[in-house]
Design a protein around this motif. Structure first.
Motif, PDB file in Angstrom:
ATOM      1  N   LEU B   8       0.847  -1.202   0.000  1.00 53.64           N
ATOM      2  CA  LEU B   8       0.000   0.000   0.000  1.00 53.64           C
ATOM      3  C   LEU B   8       0.880   1.249   0.000  1.00 53.64           C
ATOM      4  CD1 LEU B   8      -2.851   1.205   0.148  1.00 53.64           C
ATOM      5  CD2 LEU B   8      -2.780   0.888   2.625  1.00 53.64           C
ATOM      6  N   THR B  12       1.028   4.115  -2.839  1.00 52.97           N
ATOM      7  CA  THR B  12       0.761   5.500  -2.434  1.00 52.97           C
ATOM      8  C   THR B  12       1.853   6.438  -2.939  1.00 52.97           C
ATOM      9  OG1 THR B  12      -0.441   4.788  -0.473  1.00 52.97           O
ATOM     10  CG2 THR B  12       0.432   7.021  -0.431  1.00 52.97           C
ATOM     11  N   ILE B  13       3.096   6.037  -2.760  1.00 53.36           N
ATOM     12  CA  ILE B  13       4.217   6.885  -3.196  1.00 53.36           C
ATOM     13  C   ILE B  13       4.268   6.943  -4.726  1.00 53.36           C
ATOM     14  CG2 ILE B  13       6.728   7.158  -3.188  1.00 53.36           C
ATOM     15  CD1 ILE B  13       6.653   5.900  -0.337  1.00 53.36           C
ATOM     16  N   HIS B  15       1.878   6.739  -6.663  1.00 59.85           N
ATOM     17  CA  HIS B  15       0.716   7.523  -7.085  1.00 59.85           C
ATOM     18  C   HIS B  15       1.008   9.032  -7.082  1.00 59.85           C
ATOM     19  CE1 HIS B  15      -3.245   9.492  -6.032  1.00 59.85           C
ATOM     20  NE2 HIS B  15      -3.592   8.831  -7.108  1.00 59.85           N
ATOM     21  N   GLU B  16       1.992   9.422  -6.261  1.00 59.11           N
ATOM     22  CA  GLU B  16       2.289  10.852  -6.108  1.00 59.11           C
ATOM     23  C   GLU B  16       3.144  11.419  -7.235  1.00 59.11           C
ATOM     24  OE1 GLU B  16       4.013  10.696  -2.204  1.00 59.11           O
ATOM     25  OE2 GLU B  16       2.116  11.241  -1.265  1.00 59.11           O
ATOM     26  N   TYR B  24      14.772   5.742  -3.706  1.00 50.98           N
ATOM     27  CA  TYR B  24      13.914   6.692  -3.008  1.00 50.98           C
ATOM     28  C   TYR B  24      12.809   5.950  -2.247  1.00 50.98           C
ATOM     29  CZ  TYR B  24      10.411  10.304  -2.199  1.00 50.98           C
ATOM     30  OH  TYR B  24       9.494  11.139  -1.615  1.00 50.98           O
ATOM     31  N   GLN B  28      12.126   5.816   1.776  1.00 51.72           N
ATOM     32  CA  GLN B  28      10.844   6.265   2.319  1.00 51.72           C
ATOM     33  C   GLN B  28      10.183   5.171   3.161  1.00 51.72           C
ATOM     34  OE1 GLN B  28       8.661   9.264   1.712  1.00 51.72           O
ATOM     35  NE2 GLN B  28      10.729  10.032   1.618  1.00 51.72           N
ATOM     36  N   ASN B  71      -3.688   2.186 -10.061  1.00 46.86           N
ATOM     37  CA  ASN B  71      -4.389   3.382  -9.601  1.00 46.86           C
ATOM     38  C   ASN B  71      -5.798   3.017  -9.111  1.00 46.86           C
ATOM     39  OD1 ASN B  71      -4.056   6.253  -9.337  1.00 46.86           O
ATOM     40  ND2 ASN B  71      -5.653   6.468 -10.890  1.00 46.86           N
ATOM     41  N   LEU B  74      -5.564   1.051  -5.828  1.00 53.94           N
ATOM     42  CA  LEU B  74      -5.266   1.962  -4.718  1.00 53.94           C
ATOM     43  C   LEU B  74      -6.537   2.712  -4.297  1.00 53.94           C
ATOM     44  CD1 LEU B  74      -3.238   3.385  -2.806  1.00 53.94           C
ATOM     45  CD2 LEU B  74      -2.791   5.010  -4.660  1.00 53.94           C
ATOM     46  N   GLU B  77      -8.839   0.444  -2.361  1.00 51.96           N
ATOM     47  CA  GLU B  77      -8.344   0.167  -1.011  1.00 51.96           C
ATOM     48  C   GLU B  77      -8.560   1.390  -0.108  1.00 51.96           C
ATOM     49  OE1 GLU B  77      -7.628  -2.397   0.495  1.00 51.96           O
ATOM     50  OE2 GLU B  77      -6.542  -1.719   2.266  1.00 51.96           O
ATOM     51  N   ILE B  78      -8.319   2.576  -0.648  1.00 56.02           N
ATOM     52  CA  ILE B  78      -8.551   3.802   0.130  1.00 56.02           C
ATOM     53  C   ILE B  78     -10.032   3.897   0.507  1.00 56.02           C
ATOM     54  CG2 ILE B  78      -8.548   6.348  -0.013  1.00 56.02           C
ATOM     55  CD1 ILE B  78      -5.755   5.145   0.420  1.00 56.02           C
TER      56      ILE B  78
END
Lengths: 97, 97
Positions: B8, B12-13, B15-16, B24, B28, B71, B74, B77-78
């Motif tokens: 997850l 999330t990362i 997705h940004e 990276y 993180q 996408n 995600l 799930e959100i």
């Protein structure tokens, strides 16, 4: 530990009632008895739930209660999830610009 | 699959940004390279991310991109997590009464 989805579900349901019955939890989470038992053992060992065996008439029943530590762990996990959701939502907003 | 916490976090990362570099992501999420690789393989096999190997100067670099399916997964799930949080918050409100 708490972030495991089934265990988060157990804590969430236990949080809603003073105590919750094994069969109810199993139905809500759509688990086998064996699978639910394993997760409860993990949570009980960590001190997050208490598991009591008793009777309802002649039938054996197992009751699950959230401990104070379980309540704190649930609140912390919910806080982390809110941060994660805020992060995803912030990126969504950025995309639309 | 997506509910696993590390995966997850990866989604999330990813997705940004349009794409995210392996090192990276590893920093993180505070993972070992081996652990991150395993999770990326699971996500790539499921079609949720694309993993590309390339170069930055002479150095090898691995880039991760969220797919359209990733996408969607995600977002779903959100949505599930928001329902779970609403349930916990509703119980909190009930307790205070």
């Amino acid at each position: 530990m708490v972030h495991q989805r089934v265990r988060l579900g157990i804590l969430t349901i236990a949080h809603e009632a003073r105590r919750v019955e094994f069969g109810y939890l199993r139905g809500q989470l759509e688990l086998t008895a064996g699978n639910l038992s394993q997760h409860l053992t993990v949570l009980e060992t960590a001190g997050l739930v208490e598991v009591e065996k008793g009777y309802a008439g002649r039938r054996g029943r197992t009751w699950i209660t959230l401990t104070a530590a379980g309540n704190t762990a649930l609140a912390e996990e919910i806080g982390r999830l809110k941060q994660l959701i805020a992060r995803v939502d912030a990126a969504e907003t950025g995309e639309s610009g």
